[in-house]
Design a protein around this motif. Structure first.
Motif, PDB file in Angstrom:
ATOM      1  N   ASP A 115       0.886  -1.163   0.000  1.00  0.00           N
ATOM      2  CA  ASP A 115       0.000   0.000   0.000  1.00  0.00           C
ATOM      3  C   ASP A 115       0.923   1.212   0.000  1.00  0.00           C
ATOM      4  OD1 ASP A 115      -1.619   2.163   0.568  1.00  0.00           O
ATOM      5  OD2 ASP A 115      -2.803   1.122   2.090  1.00  0.00           O
ATOM      6  N   ARG A 168       0.644   4.210   0.313  1.00  0.00           N
ATOM      7  CA  ARG A 168       0.443   5.296   1.291  1.00  0.00           C
ATOM      8  C   ARG A 168       1.296   5.054   2.532  1.00  0.00           C
ATOM      9  NH1 ARG A 168      -5.898   4.662   1.852  1.00  0.00           N
ATOM     10  NH2 ARG A 168      -5.117   2.503   1.928  1.00  0.00           N
ATOM     11  N   SER A 204       5.187   0.255   3.747  1.00  0.00           N
ATOM     12  CA  SER A 204       4.159   0.035   2.728  1.00  0.00           C
ATOM     13  C   SER A 204       3.778  -1.435   2.598  1.00  0.00           C
ATOM     14  CB  SER A 204       4.672   0.527   1.359  1.00  0.00           C
ATOM     15  OG  SER A 204       4.974   1.899   1.390  1.00  0.00           O
TER      16      SER A 204
END
Length: 438
Positions: A277, A279, A336
């Motif tokens: 991920d 973000r 991440s």
């Protein structure tokens, strides 16, 4: 004489750790996966690692790839760097068999494991010596030596170069130290030096995929140079890119054979072993979680970071910028990943590639402290950090702290103070553990 004395101190610390903790054992999925590439290629002449996974009970967890090979998503670079030691063991076993000594030449017997594991330990020693010499370019030898020894013994590196050497982490530390040394020591305009740097960076990425971030910084340097001096910048960029491509080529060949593609974006996703991920939802967990968070499990990292931000930035701004950029990139990348904690791990093992940068930060900080207060505070901080880590290692080995998952902070930190008092009741177990090598 002083240089020789510091080199011998580093060697003595390394040898002492190995005498106490060296365990050339294959246990756990990761060690089997890394070792399988090497054993299968040499003994069976194949990249099908079914035999290795079956021997250690992991075959049912391993599917087949589109090309029919057993799925092994772990990178191949560690096996490449282990290969001289494995081949030496194979030769010795063949000689022993010729002399009538019945040692199985199967890649699993003790000589193979012992020499391959020793290879990891030797790569760690080489990395530490590279780090000491590099630090010695900006601070006096005493600060460089203490910074290096502290980085090695007060971090998870000490565990993965001795008690668990058939993981990739000792080799990971070495290739990161080698890259940092090459980047700092080579003329940036030299085509050969740029090629060497790219070669090391590509190899580092095939040891652990996350090391691909290393090649970002020289590439950005060369792109900036391209705008100022197009011909020279293009030569640098091409030399660096060619080296990186060749360094990473063995991994691409393995991917092509096993997965049917030259580039595999996330090999772990193929096996359902992790996703990303971007973000970076676990960025702060990587630093502060009781589940192997860097600052919680390895407090000396706080002092190393202070050294990078302050004293090293004054002594060598370019080195500090690179070290801090790589530090942020690695924390972001690990944060991440869905498996950001490293599962069963002694400390933040996924960040062992940052230990060379932390060693430089500690050396710079120690020199600043020494100039102001003398060497005694440096020695005291170093020994305290090493003692903390070794006590934690003993607790981990005796399962006084869980092998995986979060640990309540009071249990983790207060246990560091009470464990030495409780350890006398476990002295028989400790002696048995120290005597057990295989």
């Amino acid at each position: 004489m002083r240089e020789r004395r510091h080199r011998m101190a580093l060697l003595a610390a390394w040898a002492g750790v190995l005498l106490l903790l060296f365990r050339p054992q294959l246990h756990g999925m990761d060690t089997v996966a890394y070792y399988a590439w090497l054993r299968s290629a040499v003994i069976q002449g194949s990249l099908d690692v079914s035999d290795e996974f079956a021997r250690f009970g992991y075959l049912s967890e391993r599917g087949r790839s589109p090309t029919g090979y057993r799925i092994n998503e772990w990178p191949v670079g560690t096996a490449l760097l282990w290969s001289p030691f494995f081949l030496a063991a194979h030769l010795l076993v063949r000689i022993a068999n010729g002399l009538g000594i019945p040692i199985p030449a199967d890649g699993y017997s003790a000589p193979y494991l012992a020499l391959t594991a020793l290879g990891s330990a030797l790569y760690a020693l080489l990395g530490l010596e590279l780090l000491r010499r590099m630090a010695g370019r900006v601070v006096p030898p005493a600060a460089a030596c203490w910074g290096t020894i502290t980085a090695g013994l007060a971090s998870p590196l000490v565990f993965y170069m001795s008690a668990h050497p058939l993981m990739a982490h000792a080799v990971d530390f070495f290739v990161n130290a080698l890259f940092l040394r090459e980047w700092a020591g080579s003329p940036p305009a030299g085509l050969r030096s740029r090629f060497r740097l790219g070669l090391i960076g590509g190899l580092a990425a095939s040891v652990r995929y996350q090391n691909a971030t290393l090649v970002l910084w020289p590439a950005l340097e060369d792109l900036g140079h391209l705008a100022r001096a197009p011909r020279e910048g293009l030569a640098r960029l091409l030399g660096f890119g060619l080296g990186a491509g060749i360094g990473f080529l063995p991994q691409m060949i393995v991917w092509r054979v096993v997965f049917g593609s030259w580039i595999v974006g996330n090999p772990y996703a193929v096996a359902g072993a992790g996703s990303f991920d971007w973000r970076s939802p676990h960025f702060f967990d990587v630093l502060f979680s009781t589940d192997r968070g860097l600052f919680v499990w390895t407090p000396i990292a706080v002092f190393a970071l202070i050294g990078l931000i302050g004293p090293l930035r004054e002594l060598q701004p370019a080195w500090a910028r690179l070290a801090l950029a790589q530090w942020l990139a690695q924390v972001y990348l690990v944060g991440s990943w869905s498996a950001w904690s490293g599962a069963a791990a002694f400390g933040p093992r996924l960040l062992i590639g940052l230990v060379p940068a932390f060693g430089l930060g500690l050396a710079a900080l120690f020199e600043a402290v020494r100039r102001r207060w003398g060497l005694r505070p440096v020695v005291a901080l170093s020994l305290a950090a090493i003692a903390w880590n070794l006590v934690l290692l003993a607790r981990y080995g005796m399962q006084d702290v869980p092998r995986m998952g979060p640990v309540p902070l009071e249990e983790l930190w207060l246990g560091q103070l009470t464990f030495p008092l409780r350890v006398l009741g476990h002295w028989e177990r400790i002696l048995q553990a120290l005597q057990r090598r295989y």
